[in-house]
Write an enzyme that holds these catalytic residues in place. Structure first.
Site, PDB file in Angstrom:
ATOM      1  N   CYS A 191      99.021  52.778 -23.035  1.00 44.27           N
ATOM      2  CA  CYS A 191      98.979  53.743 -21.933  1.00 44.27           C
ATOM      3  C   CYS A 191     100.362  53.971 -21.335  1.00 44.27           C
ATOM      4  O   CYS A 191     101.028  53.017 -20.923  1.00 44.27           O
ATOM      5  CB  CYS A 191      98.029  53.213 -20.855  1.00 44.27           C
ATOM      6  N   TYR A 196      98.933  65.983 -21.670  1.00 44.55           N
ATOM      7  CA  TYR A 196      97.478  65.808 -21.598  1.00 44.55           C
ATOM      8  C   TYR A 196      96.761  67.130 -21.373  1.00 44.55           C
ATOM      9  O   TYR A 196      95.703  67.380 -21.949  1.00 44.55           O
ATOM     10  CB  TYR A 196      97.125  64.807 -20.488  1.00 44.55           C
TER      11      TYR A 196
END
Length: 338
Positions: free
Chosen positions: A48, A179
């Site tokens: 992440c 994203y």
């Protein structure tokens, strides 16, 4: 399911959720959580980018002993981040199988999902914070009494306004922009997000053409936040998120800048390309339903000369590099040993 459990996407445009738990761990303990060596546990995933910010900051500041770290499996299940990398599938300190258990102990059924980075209070087993935007700033400014000797000033007071401005632009168009492109459900949303990603990359390349770091002549929080996106760009964002106008390795300035940071102690020695690739390609089944993880790109280029030192700059300011990676935190051979 998102890479960090901290976002929502469906048939509408991607929108990242705000952190629900925004308590701060401070020197004066004003939120009820005082800085205290060994009291808290930092839970991260090496996959992440938001968690990787905390991993880099913690290492640069020398907080490894003061703030022990738990590393979650890069592959989530329906309860999100899990400790299946540890013996018996439990974190050895917290004694839990899922990070969600610490969330539930603090507030059952809390909104926003289970995200990393997260800091857990070891004595109570409760989550303290999952505020990824504030967490690293506090490590730099509130945890100073526990910093190693020679730790850099990652958020210098005289440069904070400029750092904040740079970080805000990088977040909107790049950190989060990839994203929005990757999880877009319409051609229009995708094209808008992708165009924003590359406008920001081109702007950053212009900025970095004549200076080694984003703000001032030393590494700051702004560089950390940019690095964690750049290091993922060619392995996952270029193909998996369709941000493919060009590769990072095709931009001379940004590729040299990223390699410079990667080869700086505290950056590349925290990166696990295996975790990164397996997470994105195997967890995001809506984007990659086969779960096949690509073999490329070739990673050898990360260790090639970058020549950015010719621009001057002092990576750690008046400080020193961090020492060796602590035992148990080295990146495994399937990642990319540095």
């Amino acid at each position: 399911m998102s890479d960090d459990g901290n976002s929502a996407y469906g048939h509408k445009a991607f929108k990242r959720s705000r952190s629900h738990f925004t308590d701060r761990i401070t020197a004066d303990g004003r939120d009820g959580w005082p800085v205290e060596a060994g009291r808290y546990r930092l839970v991260v995933s090496r996959a992440c980018p938001w968690a990787s910010r905390a991993v880099v900051s913690r290492r640069l500041l020398g907080l490894e002993e003061a703030l022990p770290m738990a590393i979650a499996d890069p592959i989530q299940d329906d309860r999100s981040w899990r400790f299946t990398l540890d013996p018996d599938g439990r974190d050895p300190v917290l004694g839990i199988r899922y990070l969600a258990e610490a969330y539930d102990k603090r507030e059952p059924d809390a909104p926003g999902g289970v995200s990393v980075p997260a800091i857990v209070d070891v004595p109570s087993g409760e989550l303290v914070t999952n505020d990824y935007q504030q967490l690293t700033l506090d490590l730099a400014t509130e945890w100073t009494a526990l910093h190693r000797e020679g730790a850099p000033d990652l958020y210098p007071d005289r440069l904070r306004d400029e750092i904040d401005d740079v970080m805000a632009d990088v977040y909107e168009d790049l950190n989060n922009g990839v994203y929005r492109a990757g999880f877009a459900h319409t051609q229009e949303d995708y094209e808008k997000a992708c165009a924003g990603v590359f406008r920001r990359l081109e702007s950053l390349a212009e900025r970095l053409a004549g200076q080694r770091y984003l703000v001032g002549d030393t590494i700051t929080e702004a560089d950390i936040r940019l690095f964690t996106t750049l290091v993922r760009f060619d392995p996952v964002y270029h193909g998996h998120f369709k941000c493919n106008r060009w590769k990072l390795a095709e931009n001379p300035v940004l590729w040299a800048y990223a390699r410079d940071l990667f080869q700086t102690p505290g950056f590349g020695d925290t990166v696990d390309f295996d975790h990164i690739k397996r997470h994105y390609y195997q967890v995001h089944s809506g984007i990659n339903p086969t779960g096949i993880v690509p073999l490329g790109p070739d990673l050898d280029g990360w260790l090639t000369p970058h020549h950015r030192e010719e621009l001057g700059g002092r990576p750690f300011g008046d400080g020193t590099p961090p020492g060796p990676v602590p035992a148990g935190e080295q990146v495994g051979p399937r990642g990319f040993p540095v």
